[in-house]
Design an enzyme around this catalytic site. Structure first.
Site, PDB file in Angstrom:
ATOM      1  CG  MET A  28       7.920  -0.938  -7.780  1.00  0.00           C
ATOM      2  SD  MET A  28       6.957   0.531  -7.332  1.00  0.00           S
ATOM      3  CE  MET A  28       6.445   0.150  -5.649  1.00  0.00           C
ATOM      4  CB  SER A 102       2.438  -5.675  -6.351  1.00  0.00           C
ATOM      5  OG  SER A 102       2.273  -4.290  -6.071  1.00  0.00           O
ATOM      6  CD  GLN A 103       5.107  -2.774 -11.131  1.00  0.00           C
ATOM      7  OE1 GLN A 103       4.873  -1.616 -10.789  1.00  0.00           O
ATOM      8  NE2 GLN A 103       6.231  -3.114 -11.739  1.00  0.00           N
ATOM      9  CG  ASP A 221      -1.878  -2.748   0.580  1.00  0.00           C
ATOM     10  OD1 ASP A 221      -0.918  -1.966   0.622  1.00  0.00           O
ATOM     11  OD2 ASP A 221      -1.999  -3.630  -0.286  1.00  0.00           O
ATOM     12  CG  HIS A 277       1.348  -4.354  -1.146  1.00  0.00           C
ATOM     13  ND1 HIS A 277       0.136  -4.440  -1.781  1.00  0.00           N
ATOM     14  CD2 HIS A 277       2.286  -4.382  -2.132  1.00  0.00           C
ATOM     15  CE1 HIS A 277       0.325  -4.510  -3.086  1.00  0.00           C
ATOM     16  NE2 HIS A 277       1.625  -4.493  -3.320  1.00  0.00           N
TER      17      HIS A 277
END
Length: 294
Positions: A28, A102-103, A221, A277
């Site tokens: 993202m 991530s995503q 995270d 993260h």
């Protein structure tokens, strides 16, 4: 001397020919070619594996569009676009490894489940939210805080409305444990790839074809909520405090995706790394992740 040079050349060409291509998908607020993120990853992989072909996915005609699409382009449309890109790329016809950040981790899993040709060999998910997130949407990457403020308000108003689902990426993997029925019924992306509304045997068969499915969880995270989603765990249904690991979820016990069978076959790899993260060292990447690409 000429014969020696020829032999070395043959060895190098042989190494290049056997290097499995790598496809990477950013997270993202990022883009395909940011020199501080995906551009950096691409460079260090190419330096360590001579001759490897690395494709860093770009969704859109330029880097700005690529970044904006990570917030606002329907994920199902993005996955279709990526499947088309991969099918047209001659470098990938023999198969490829995939690494999502991530995503990008759950998006590439959707590619594995929906688009088996060309074949994905190994999938490495670096901080992907496989049981959903970002419940609470705690913070935002980079320079995108103003976008995230708007996203928070929009998600709070109606994450599971059709308009929000179709035009806001984060809503498509928004998993509210206090509204499980709304999530199962109205999530247009995550509930589908997680088999929440029924079993698509093709999804299951395609995912199980992976040689390895590697999941990296960041142990400190503060962005993904809950962090255990990075290992396919989630909140116990109906509350937002107690979490359960993958093996206690119905996804595993009912083996709706084939994860139980993959686990028994040694195909699932759960890695933990200290840090927030997507914060990891180059040394960790070399020693822990690179072996899955060679």
């Amino acid at each position: 001397m000429a014969a020696l040079r020829a032999a070395v050349l043959v060895l190098r060409l042989g190494f290049a020919a056997t290097a499995v291509p790598l496809v990477i998908w950013h997270g993202m607020g990022d883009s395909c070619c940011n020199p501080q993120s995906m551009g950096y990853i691409k460079k260090i992989v190419e330096n360590k594996i001579p001759g490897i072909y690395v494709l860093s996915l770009k969704i859109g005609s330029n880097l700005i569009q690529d970044m904006e699409n990570s917030f606002f382009m329907n994920v199902n449309d993005q996955v279709r676009e990526v499947c088309s890109q991969l099918a047209k790329d001659p470098h990938l016809k023999g198969g490829y490894n995939a690494m999502g950040f991530s995503q990008g981790g759950q998006f590439l899993r959707a590619v594995a489940q929906r688009c088996p040709s060309p074949p994905m060999l190994n999938l490495i998910s670096v901080g992907g939210q496989h049981q959903g997130s970002v419940y609470g949407f705690p913070r935002c990457p980079g320079e995108s805080s103003h976008i995230c403020d708007w996203i928070r308000k929009t998600l709070d108003l109606g994450a599971y409305t059709q308009a929000v689902q179709e035009h806001l990426v984060q809503a498509e993997y928004w998993h509210n444990p206090l509204k499980e029925e709304d999530y199962r019924k109205n999530s247009i992306f995550l509930a589908d790839i997680n088999q929440e509304r029924g079993i698509n045997e093709t999804y299951k068969k395609n995912l199980m074809a992976l040689k390895k499915f590697v999941m990296v969880k960041f142990l400190n995270d503060t962005m993904v909520e809950p962090p255990i989603s990075e290992w396919f765990g989630f909140y116990k249904s109906g509350q937002a405090k107690e979490t359960i690991p993958l093996k206690e979820t119905s996804l595993y016990t009912e083996d709706r995706l084939g994860l139980q069978e993959m686990d028994k076959a040694g195909k699932l790899v759960f890695l933990g790394v200290k840090g927030d993260h997507l914060h990891f060292s180059e040394e960790w990447f070399y020693t822990t992740i690179l072996p899955f690409l060679q």
